[in-house]
Design an enzyme around this catalytic site. Structure first.
Site, PDB file in Angstrom:
ATOM      1  N   TYR A 188       0.832  -1.212   0.000  1.00 57.96           N
ATOM      2  CA  TYR A 188       0.000   0.000   0.000  1.00 57.96           C
ATOM      3  C   TYR A 188       0.868   1.264   0.000  1.00 57.96           C
ATOM      4  CZ  TYR A 188      -3.863  -3.106   1.245  1.00 57.96           C
ATOM      5  OH  TYR A 188      -4.799  -4.119   1.257  1.00 57.96           O
ATOM      6  N   LYS A 239       5.977 -13.644   5.418  1.00 63.69           N
ATOM      7  CA  LYS A 239       6.165 -14.623   4.341  1.00 63.69           C
ATOM      8  C   LYS A 239       7.657 -14.655   4.018  1.00 63.69           C
ATOM      9  CE  LYS A 239       4.589 -17.384   1.043  1.00 63.69           C
ATOM     10  NZ  LYS A 239       3.978 -18.708   1.321  1.00 63.69           N
ATOM     11  N   ASP A 299       0.321 -18.115   5.098  1.00 61.96           N
ATOM     12  CA  ASP A 299      -0.601 -19.164   4.644  1.00 61.96           C
ATOM     13  C   ASP A 299      -0.917 -20.141   5.770  1.00 61.96           C
ATOM     14  OD1 ASP A 299       2.109 -19.419   4.172  1.00 61.96           O
ATOM     15  OD2 ASP A 299       1.917 -20.764   2.467  1.00 61.96           O
ATOM     16  N   ASP A 344      -4.743  -6.844   6.138  1.00 67.66           N
ATOM     17  CA  ASP A 344      -6.038  -6.607   5.502  1.00 67.66           C
ATOM     18  C   ASP A 344      -6.786  -7.932   5.361  1.00 67.66           C
ATOM     19  OD1 ASP A 344      -8.075  -5.340   4.159  1.00 67.66           O
ATOM     20  OD2 ASP A 344      -7.006  -5.164   2.258  1.00 67.66           O
TER      21      ASP A 344
END
Ligand code: ATP
Length: 334
Positions: A124, A172, A205, A229
């Site tokens: 973002y 991640k 994940d 988000d």
């Protein structure tokens, strides 16, 4: 003493749910005066700017705002007003508490997480390029050490202040090597100052899977912008849906409170909107303003109403419209 707060009604279901907050505050005599200024489509439609200067001045003056959802027209070159406001006021903490409510039908009854989403960096950051010739786009996720340290520290500070036992850092790092390293290193550095708080980390994940199997294992969660988000909608699903979850955007100078959900154009203007998320956001705002007794009175009346399925709105299986639901809350105020 009266406090002045900037009120942004927004669009879609925004004006309907903001009316609920105003009616409840009036019924309870909350010492707040609203300074109403709109933004987004509602402002454009009346000949103004997407983000009028008067809004920026008002928020800078009052330091606190309550905001309804604002639609970002997709594919028309508009930048999200929500994201721009977070950048303008450097609202780097997006805090989204998610707790099961007795009486509300949901997959779990034992969820009690508080998500800290970094609110100004990552995907973002506004670093997006389109190459017309190659029909190719690049979206760059920028993560800084400074930005990571301040959001991670905010999460640990919250855990200490509210007696929370564990902070989970979500990333991640197996694929996004540098971004992941910066964020995880920030976690290691900050955690040293909070030896009483347990810390662990999860890959995004795996975190999604863990949350839908054993949400009770998670307490305070801190993560980068896009993962936050996604996780906040996931957490909303665990406790009964988007209509229920509040959010706070906090910077060092200014705070803007808003529901996690968007403008829900599919149900706008039909009296179907559940105002719980924005009411809960207003409760967070009252606590921020140290108006705790008003916050607690509204919280009690809201939870009493939510405990009776008949009094709830359609998204929770009830038969009430937005106004009837609001009236029930007001009649439950002691
Ligand atoms: P955004 O991208 O702006 O966050 P979104 O695509 O996530 O928006 P929302 O506007 O949040 O979409 O709505 C998603 C779904 O949840 C819609 O079907 C909508 O009707 C429902 N919903 C959202 N908020 C509420 C609410 N307060 N009351 C009832 N239903 C809601």
């Amino acid at each position: 003493m009266q406090k002045e707060v900037t009120l942004i009604a927004g669009d879609g279901i925004g004006p309907e749910i903001i009316i609920s907050v105003k009616e409840i505050f009036t019924a309870l005599g909350v010492p707040i005066t609203w300074e109403e200024i709109n933004a987004g489509i509602a402002s454009l439609d009346s000949g103004g700017e997407l983000i009028p200067q008067s809004l920026i001045d008002s928020v800078n003056k009052n330091k606190v705002a309550l905001k309804g959802p604002i639609t970002t027209p997709v594919g028309k070159g508009f930048k999200s007003v929500n994201v721009q406001l977070r950048h303008i006021f450097d609202l780097y903490q997006n805090i989204r508490p998610c707790k099961s409510t007795p009486g509300v039908i949901s997959k779990f009854d034992n969820v009690d997480t508080v998500l800290f989403r970094e609110n100004t960096e990552g995907l973002y950051a506004g670093l997006e390029l389109y190459d017309d010739r190659l029909e190719m786009a690049d979206s760059i996720a920028r993560v800084t050490k400074k930005g990571s340290l301040r959001i991670v520290r905010a999460a640990f500070e919250y855990a200490r202040k509210f007696g929370r036992e564990k902070v989970t850092i979500v990333h991640k790092a197996n694929i996004l090597k540098w971004i992941g390293k910066i964020f995880l290193d920030a976690g290691d550095e900050v955690a040293k100052d909070y030896p009483e708080i347990e810390v662990n980390d999860r890959i995004i994940d795996n975190m999604c899977m863990q949350l839908v199997i054993r949400p009770e294992d998670y307490d305070v969660i801190v993560t980068t912008n896009l993962f936050g988000d996604i996780l906040s909608d996931l957490c909303a699903g665990l406790v009964g849906g988007l209509g229920l979850v509040a959010g706070a955007n906090i910077g060092d100078k200014v705070a803007i409170f808003e529901a996690v959900h968007g403008s829900a154009p599919d149900i706008a203007g039909q009296g179907l909107a559940n105002p719980t998320a924005i009411i809960r956001s207003s409760i967070l705002m009252l606590k921020h303003l140290k108006l705790n007794s008003f916050a607690e009175a509204i919280d009690l009346a809201l939870n009493k109403t939510l405990a009776d399925p008949q009094l709830c709105t359609a998204d929770l299986g009830g038969a009430s419209d937005t106004q009837q639901f609001t009236k029930s809350i007001i009649s439950n105020i002691n």
